[in-house]
Design a protein around this motif. Sequence first.
Motif: not given
Length: 178
Positions: A32-33, A60-61, A67-72
Amino acid sequence: MYYKKFIEFLKTHNIYDEEIVKYFNNNSTRFDYLEEEYRPFIGVYYMTEGDILTKVKPMVPFINSDKTVLINIHEYIHLYLIYNKINKPVNIMTRDREVLPIFYEKVFVKENPSLELLKYHEHLNESIYNEGQDEYLLALKLSNELIDSYENDDIKKLNHKVKRLVLKDNFSRLVNGK
């Protein structure tokens, strides 16, 4: 909803590969981010035996926001670029390894310019400048050059452009003594 956005982004930009997406989903450690203590571990971890890449393990979160789409997306691109080298000799520590992951972050932000995402992306860029790591500074510079001429190019074509830009940058550093 956000996982669908992640997949749609990959498909729209011709970086969706069913086999790689399955590998990414099946081999990722997710968190969980909101649990800040795990954020420093975001990344792709390469397992090797000697110089043979045996496994890639993303951390990854869960995908539940832009934001979590971007990180992934960033970490998926790392996997996408190296996936076909699993069980083969590989040099992981190349100067250009961050260029395309950062580039696709920029593409996602450009297509989804929410205030939260723009602020987060600016924070990432500031962190790169503050930390001053060469491969990230180079990635930021080259991804900015690529974004100006991007027309949904094939990732292989982009990777070739990146290699040429890195060679050009290396030559420039050699000539200018930097």
